[in-house]
Each structure stands twice: as structure tokens, then as C-alpha cells.
Write an enzyme that holds these catalytic residues in place. Structure first.
Site, PDB file in Angstrom:
ATOM      1  N   GLU A 146     -79.668  62.554   6.265  1.00 46.94           N
ATOM      2  CA  GLU A 146     -80.158  61.552   5.620  1.00 46.94           C
ATOM      3  C   GLU A 146     -81.166  61.072   6.571  1.00 46.94           C
ATOM      4  OE1 GLU A 146     -81.399  59.659   3.555  1.00 46.94           O
ATOM      5  OE2 GLU A 146     -79.530  59.211   2.476  1.00 46.94           O
TER       6      GLU A 146
ATOM      7  N   HIS B  82     -73.898  64.385  -1.227  1.00 54.79           N
ATOM      8  CA  HIS B  82     -72.177  64.314  -0.917  1.00 54.79           C
ATOM      9  C   HIS B  82     -71.618  63.628  -1.901  1.00 54.79           C
ATOM     10  CE1 HIS B  82     -72.660  60.268   0.637  1.00 54.79           C
ATOM     11  NE2 HIS B  82     -73.995  60.678   0.981  1.00 54.79           N
TER      12      HIS B  82
END
Length: 180
Positions: free
Chosen positions: A78, A8
Site C-alpha cells: 500500500e 485484502h
């Protein structure tokens, strides 16, 4: 098949130096993060993203440019870092580095070990490969998942995983089933 792993763009907590993990307070992208996402130059047949806001926002920006829909895969999240989430990274870096050196050890406060992260991410990538054979997927995710997807180490066996830097909006291409 090819998987283009994209971390990201820069997030609010990247700038603040905070450990993000899966924290719902981690926020979205900064203006620079949106620019980084817009600058990602990769092509594919579909975009799949983690369900965390910073990854979804990155995927949406890439998808608009390519005219592709965005599919969500929670297995690309994550690492869950328990009590470390929200803390200043500089204050807990030795603990985080220790998790990568001893990948079966969970973080304090009920988090997920690197070995657990490795299993989860590889299961998600296997599902994607099975659902999208012979396609090129753009997979928007996070630094931890990129590291465990690209390592030659086997953290499930206790092998340390290098905590190599994965910059915001970095693209790494892997071919499932090919040697790492």
C-alpha cells in the site's frame, strides 16, 4: 496474460477507521476478513502478494483453497502515508482526497505521492508479467495499488486519479498491455 487483482479482506484497522498505509501496527485480518478471503472465487496459476500482513494472510487463505504457493512482491505494498498512518480516516479524509486530486504531492511526514505509488506498482506488475508470461496470476494487494493499476489517468503527468471505492476482497481482472 491476466492479473486478478484482489484487495485484502477486512482488517483490524478497517474496522477501527484508521489509515493503514504501510504501518506495522495496522494488524491483520478480522474474522470477517478471513471469511471474505475464503469466499474469493478466482483461479490462477500462481499467487503473488504484498508483504504486508493483511495481504499475506488473505493470500494464504486463497492459496490453501487452490493448493498454490504464495510468492511475495514488496512492490505491491500500500501507499506509504507518512504522518497520516494510524490517524482516524474521518479526520484526514480531505488530505487523502487531495493526494488523489494532486497526485504529485506527497503526504505529510515523508510519505509517498500517488505518482510514486503508480510508478512502483506498475514496475512490480511489469516484473510479474515478464516472469510469468501467459499465466493467470492472483495478485493480492491493497486499495491504492488496485486504483493505480486500473486507472486510465497518468498521475506521473499530474492527472488526478479517481479515488473509487475498492471493497475488501474485491477482484478486478486486468490484462497487461491491453488498453485500460
Amino acid at each position: 496474460m491476466a492479473l486478478h487483482l484482489v484487495r485484502h479482506g477486512q482488517s483490524e484497522w478497517n474496522v477501527a477507521g484508521r489509515v493503514q498505509g504501510q504501518s506495522p501496527r495496522a494488524g491483520g485480518l478480522t474474522a470477517l476478513g478471513r471469511e471474505q478471503a475464503a469466499a474469493v472465487r478466482v483461479n490462477g496459476t500462481a499467487i503473488v502478494t504484498s508483504d504486508l500482513p493483511r495481504a499475506r494472510e488473505t493470500a494464504s487463505i486463497i492459496a490453501r483453497r487452490l493448493g498454490l504457493p504464495v510468492l511475495v512482491e514488496a512492490g505491491l505494498r500500500e501507499q506509504r502515508l507518512g504522518a497520516l498512518e494510524g490517524r482516524r480516516f474521518a479526520d484526514v479524509q480531505p488530505v487523502i482526497d487531495g493526494l488523489w486530486a494532486d497526485p504529485r504531492r506527497p503526504p505529510p511526514g515523508g510519505g509517498e505521492s500517488i505518482a510514486d505509488l503508480h510508478r512502483r506498482v506498475h514496475r512490480a506488475l511489469a516484473r510479474l508479467a515478464a516472469r510469468h508470461p501467459r499465466e493467470e496470476l492472483i495478485v493480492v494487494t491493497h486499495g491504492g495499488p488496485v486504483r493505480v493499476a486500473t486507472t486510465a489517468a497518468d498521475p506521473v503527468l499530474g492527472e488526478a486519479v479517481p479515488r473509487d471505492a475498492v471493497g475488501n476482497a474485491t477482484v478486478i481482472t486486468v490484462h497487461p498491455g491491453a488498453p485500460v
